[in-house]
Design an enzyme around this catalytic site. Structure first.
Site, mmCIF file in Angstrom:
data_model
loop_
_atom_site.group_PDB
_atom_site.id
_atom_site.type_symbol
_atom_site.label_atom_id
_atom_site.label_comp_id
_atom_site.label_asym_id
_atom_site.label_seq_id
_atom_site.Cartn_x
_atom_site.Cartn_y
_atom_site.Cartn_z
ATOM 1 N N ASP A 16 -9.799 15.703 18.460
ATOM 2 C CA ASP A 16 -8.756 15.497 19.471
ATOM 3 C C ASP A 16 -8.994 16.349 20.722
ATOM 4 O O ASP A 16 -8.095 17.077 21.162
ATOM 5 C CB ASP A 16 -7.369 15.809 18.893
ATOM 6 C CG ASP A 16 -7.128 15.141 17.544
ATOM 7 O OD1 ASP A 16 -7.603 14.015 17.355
ATOM 8 O OD2 ASP A 16 -6.471 15.763 16.679
ATOM 9 N N GLU A 191 -1.608 6.027 20.537
ATOM 10 C CA GLU A 191 -1.318 7.464 20.470
ATOM 11 C C GLU A 191 -2.181 8.189 21.496
ATOM 12 O O GLU A 191 -2.829 7.575 22.332
ATOM 13 C CB GLU A 191 -1.601 7.990 19.054
ATOM 14 C CG GLU A 191 -3.010 7.717 18.574
ATOM 15 C CD GLU A 191 -3.253 8.065 17.113
ATOM 16 O OE1 GLU A 191 -2.434 8.776 16.522
ATOM 17 O OE2 GLU A 191 -4.292 7.638 16.572
#
Length: 530
Positions: A16, A191
């Protein structure tokens, strides 16, 4: 000859990525989930060479994860800079489940600092409507937060879209209306939002397809920050889906940076599976791709296509390498090695000491390796497919509830633990506890008698698919344990309910509650040629 960047740039569990440039310095923040301290920040000056620089969520007021579930904790931090302050936005996920339409308790916070090394401010609570929060600093001085929205209602999309709301630093809270500005594409699982502005457009970058094999990067844009957002006609702009031969799988969850010379790059999540098992025991890693803006104003990969490349042209910047950090932790200093982590809780004097015995780390036994609360475990990421770790332990257990040793650890449901304990008949012994998908096995036919050994040397070798343990009383003559374990077990794919990667560490348990201690003379980790 064009200098190239070799991917991944951050090996081992570093998912991420959120990248930001401040003048000539580049920083990437990555997720740490249940491992403490929270958030890893790597630094570079050339996008080629990187070093782990700091881990800002290093105190309980910023991150209290006691009791957090496996793969809970810090999800998808966003690091940004507004010309005066660094902003770190992060989720602390308290509950979640892989099943759709199940509540995810994800509390979002922001902390700030003048310097990347801190000190970082006390956290400001933002919201709990969904995870993956990200902060955008607009040209007019306004600050906007985006995060995905979770919907638990039956028949609804649990990834319900991207919420936008203004953030006020002076009021220390989100202010004004909240709007769902993007409900995603047919790829689903929308997301990881990030907002950028270029020319007259606001660009919304999201991750879609789920964080496994179908992962992807989606781009959308609007001339109004509130939308509506039009989707890139060639969406997705980056993905590994449908090409299992690619070395870099799971490509998605990206962020954008512009160099001081006007070149553009995206950092993104990826995974390198063991083959043919197709299991990523190193976890989800970080790679980088060079990109450019097309004539019609969309982001495209240099070299064409939308698949991640292992080698990428480096930017036109001076090379800046870093000294390789020592792999041996001899515990001669009171400073905690930056590559070492604890599980959920910070190291404190109730169970951890670098000063009680000079040249050693002393760990006092707490709860079992199945605990989500108080574990005496110190570990580091496995960052290469072939590596070796070793330690020397002085430990005199009084009974079978006291244990200490060397562990290969994914989470409380999956680990392989070479431990010292005491057997009523044999005295001090070695054995292996193998936890596989929550089922405990003791694979050795009988415990190994080491009665009278004042020091016990333990070693683990990981050779791609295999994990092999050995032990010694003098570090010269080693005895190999015949049982070989599968490295692929310590992966998201085996666990099916996780997002982390394989760690190797040292630990102590005292299930009687008496806090029996063990002293570790050193803990080494060496990567072998791949």
């Amino acid at each position: 000859m064009t200098k190239m960047i070799k991917n991944p740039i951050l090996k081992g569990f570093n998912p991420d990525p959120s990248i930001v440039r401040v003048e000539e310095d580049y920083y990437i923040a990555t997720s740490t989930f249940e491992w403490f301290p929270g958030v890893q920040i790597h630094h570079s000056k050339d996008l080629v060479n990187w070093r782990l620089m700091t881990r800002p969520l290093d105190r309980l007021s910023l991150l209290d994860m006691k009791g957090n579930p496996n793969s809970g904790g810090v999800w998808a931090p966003c690091l940004s800079y507004d010309g005066d302050l660094f902003y770190l936005v992060y989720s602390d996920v308290k509950s979640w489940h892989h099943t759709s339409n199940v509540t995810k308790d994800s509390h979002n916070y922001v902390t700030t600092a003048k310097d990347i090394m801190g000190p970082w401010s006390e956290p400001i609570y933002l919201n709990s409507s969904g995870f993956d929060p990200s902060l955008f600093h607009d040209e007019d001085g306004k600050k906007w937060m985006v995060n995905m929205q979770n919907d638990i209602r039956k028949g609804k999309n649990p990834f319900a879209g991207i919420l936008l709301q203004e953030f006020s630093l002076t009021e220390k809270k989100l202010v004004g209306p909240v709007k769902n500005i993007f409900e995603g594409t047919e790829l689903g699982v929308t997301e990881a939002p990030h907002l950028y502005k270029r020319n007259d457009y606001y660009y919304l970058m999201t991750a879609e397809g789920g964080t496994s094999w179908e992962h992807a990067v989606t781009m959308a844009r609007s001339k109004n920050i509130w939308g509506p957002y039009e989707v890139d006609p060639q969406n997705p702009m980056l993905t590994s889906a449908n090409n299992p031969k690619l070395e870099l799988q799971k490509a998605g969850h990206a962020s954008l940076v512009e160099t001081q010379n006007g070149e553009f790059y995206i950092t993104h999540l990826c995974g390198r599976p063991l083959r043919p098992e197709m299991k990523c025991n190193l976890g989800r890693e970080t790679s980088i791709q060079k990109v450019y803006w097309s004539e019609d104003g969309w982001l495209r990969l240099v070299g064409g296509g939308n698949e991640p490349k292992v080698e990428v042209p480096a930017p036109d910047l001076p090379e800046h390498s870093f000294e390789r950090l020592r792999c041996k932790n001899d515990f001669d200093h009171t400073e905690f090695n930056i590559h070492l982590n604890t599980l959920r809780i910070p190291p404190d004097e109730s169970w951890f000491s670098l000063t009680d015995r000079r040249g050693h780390i002393r760990l006092r036994g707490q709860e079992s390796l199945s605990s989500l609360h108080r574990q005496s475990l110190v570990a580091r990421r496995q960052q290469a497919f072939r590596c070796e770790a070793e330690t020397c332990i002085e430990f005199e257990p009084e009974h079978f509830q006291q244990m200490a040793g060397l562990v290969c650890f994914y989470d409380t449901n999956d680990y392989i633990y070479l431990r010292i304990s005491r057997n009523e008949e044999l005295g001090k012994t070695l054995a292996i506890h193998h936890m596989n998908s929550g089922e405990l096995d003791e694979p050795l036919d009988e415990e190994i008698n080491i009665e009278g050994w004042s020091k016990v040397y333990l070693r683990v070798n990981v050779f791609n698919q295999s994990i092999e343990f050995s032990y010694s009383d003098d570090a010269v003559k080693w005895y190999k344990i015949d049982k070989v374990f599968e490295a692929a077990q310590l992966s998201d794919e085996h666990n099916k309910l996780g997002f982390t990667g394989s760690f190797i560490g040292i630990c102590v348990q005292d299930l009687s509650g008496m806090k029996k201690h063990a002293d570790f003379d050193y803990f080494t980790y060496f990567e072998l040629d791949e």
